[in-house]
Design an enzyme around this catalytic site. Structure first.
Site, PDB file in Angstrom:
ATOM      1  CB  THR A  31       7.992  42.982 -17.694  1.00 42.54           C
ATOM      2  OG1 THR A  31       7.932  42.536 -16.335  1.00 42.54           O
ATOM      3  CG2 THR A  31       7.960  44.504 -17.739  1.00 42.54           C
ATOM      4  N   GLY A  84      12.669  41.848 -20.186  1.00 41.24           N
ATOM      5  CA  GLY A  84      12.457  42.020 -18.755  1.00 41.24           C
ATOM      6  C   GLY A  84      13.724  41.691 -17.984  1.00 41.24           C
ATOM      7  CB  ALA A  85      15.650  42.636 -15.606  1.00 44.50           C
ATOM      8  N   GLY A  97      16.528  35.132 -16.446  1.00 44.18           N
ATOM      9  CA  GLY A  97      16.364  33.693 -16.569  1.00 44.18           C
ATOM     10  C   GLY A  97      15.279  33.120 -15.691  1.00 44.18           C
ATOM     11  N   GLY A  98      14.586  34.006 -14.948  1.00 44.30           N
ATOM     12  CA  GLY A  98      13.494  33.518 -14.107  1.00 44.30           C
ATOM     13  C   GLY A  98      12.424  32.791 -14.915  1.00 44.30           C
ATOM     14  N   GLY A  99      12.287  33.181 -16.174  1.00 42.25           N
ATOM     15  CA  GLY A  99      11.313  32.511 -17.041  1.00 42.25           C
ATOM     16  C   GLY A  99      11.941  31.387 -17.856  1.00 42.25           C
ATOM     17  CD  GLU A 105      15.186  36.094 -21.477  1.00 42.28           C
ATOM     18  OE1 GLU A 105      14.015  36.436 -21.328  1.00 42.28           O
ATOM     19  OE2 GLU A 105      15.912  35.749 -20.525  1.00 42.28           O
TER      20      GLU A 105
HETATM   21  C1  5RP Z   1      12.930  35.121 -18.674  1.00 43.18           C
HETATM   22  C2  5RP Z   1      13.432  36.377 -18.068  1.00 43.18           C
HETATM   23  C3  5RP Z   1      12.415  37.397 -17.715  1.00 43.18           C
HETATM   24  O1  5RP Z   1      12.642  38.530 -18.477  1.00 43.18           O
HETATM   25  C4  5RP Z   1      12.534  37.691 -16.249  1.00 43.18           C
HETATM   26  O2  5RP Z   1      12.334  36.482 -15.536  1.00 43.18           O
HETATM   27  C5  5RP Z   1      11.519  38.743 -15.792  1.00 43.18           C
HETATM   28  O3  5RP Z   1      10.233  38.208 -15.913  1.00 43.18           O
HETATM   29  P1  5RP Z   1       8.953  39.014 -15.423  1.00 43.18           P
HETATM   30  O4  5RP Z   1       8.844  40.213 -16.286  1.00 43.18           O
HETATM   31  O5  5RP Z   1       7.837  38.042 -15.592  1.00 43.18           O
HETATM   32  O6  5RP Z   1       9.188  39.364 -13.972  1.00 43.18           O
HETATM   33  O7  5RP Z   1      14.593  36.581 -17.856  1.00 43.18           O
HETATM   34  O8  5RP Z   1      13.968  34.204 -18.851  1.00 43.18           O
END
Ligand code: 5RP
Length: 236
Positions: A31, A84-85, A97-99, A105
């Site tokens: 995002t 993003g979140a 932190g998914g990425g 961040e």
């Molecule tokens: C990376 C994050 C991202 O912002 C979160 O994982 C959302 O990612 P996406 O927009 O691909 O769903 O925290 O560390």
């Protein structure tokens, strides 16, 4: 509207908050990358900003698209960060932190006057915890740190798998050279207590609970884009 289009819509609304001359934290993930693409178009047509990326990947995209980047040491106080979140609750408490970029961040977010998260409707929850909580840990003593996390969570009535994140067959490595443990505790009724408990564990570098940090969430759904606000966040 497909998932990508929703991300673009949220990013487009967030762009309205960006003014020329701003020092701008730029988040990570798919995002945030849509936001960078729109931002680059505005930069090309004359918007002046100083961007501080929250990951090497975002930095690379900024360079590729002509968005001028600076380190947080060069620009240590930011007007606004847009990121993003992975999950957002009704009080704008957030899991990120998914990425794998949660440490940078959080450092960037906490150096910002205002933090806006952008997401599609699927990220909104009543109670945090559906998304496994990313916890960035030092590579030294990983097993001891994992045990301590499980113990701390257990003392709060939380349990579930705490898995080492892998990238193909090897442990995922963050930009800071750490590993990530993804903790599937399920619903986290007292996120503040969990955040405090995790901070007390020496091997934990940072966790993905972003509490009282986000002041605006821009959420895109099939019926349009809505803006949620948290007047009580530290960064406003
Ligand atoms: C990376 C994050 C991202 O912002 C979160 O994982 C959302 O990612 P996406 O927009 O691909 O769903 O925290 O560390």
């Amino acid at each position: 509207m497909d998932a990508r289009q929703l991300k673009i819509e949220a990013a487009r609304v967030a762009l309205d908050h960006v003014e020329t001359g701003m020092k701008l934290g730029v988040g990570s993930g798919s995002t945030a990358e849509e936001f960078v693409r729109l931002l680059a178009e505005r930069v090309e047509s004359g918007l002046r900003i100083e961007a501080v990326p929250t990951s090497e990947r975002t930095a690379g995209l900024c360079v590729e698209l002509g968005v001028p980047i600076f380190s947080l040491d060069e620009v240590p106080q930011l007007d606004l960060t847009i990121d993003g979140a992975d999950e957002v609750d009704g009080d704008l408490q957030v899991i990120k932190g998914g990425g794998g970029a949660l440490l940078r961040e959080k450092i960037v977010a906490c150096a910002s006057d205002t933090v806006i998260v952008i997401a599609d409707e699927s990220k909104v929850v009543d109670v945090l915890g559906r998304f496994p909580l990313p916890i960035e840990v030092n590579v030294f003593g990983l097993t001891a740190t994992r045990n301590a996390i499980e113990q701390a969570a257990g003392s709060l009535g939380l349990s579930g798998p705490v898995d080492l994140r892998k990238d193909r067959d090897v442990p995922f490595e963050t930009d800071g050279g750490h590993h990530i443990l993804d903790a599937s505790f399920g619903r986290i009724p007292d996120a503040e207590a969990l955040a405090r408990a995790l901070q007390d564990i020496p091997g934990v570098v940072e966790h993905g609970l972003f509490l009282d940090i986000v002041s605006v969430a821009i959420i895109a759904g099939s019926s349009g884009v809505r803006t949620m606000k948290n007047e009580g966040s530290q960064n406003r």
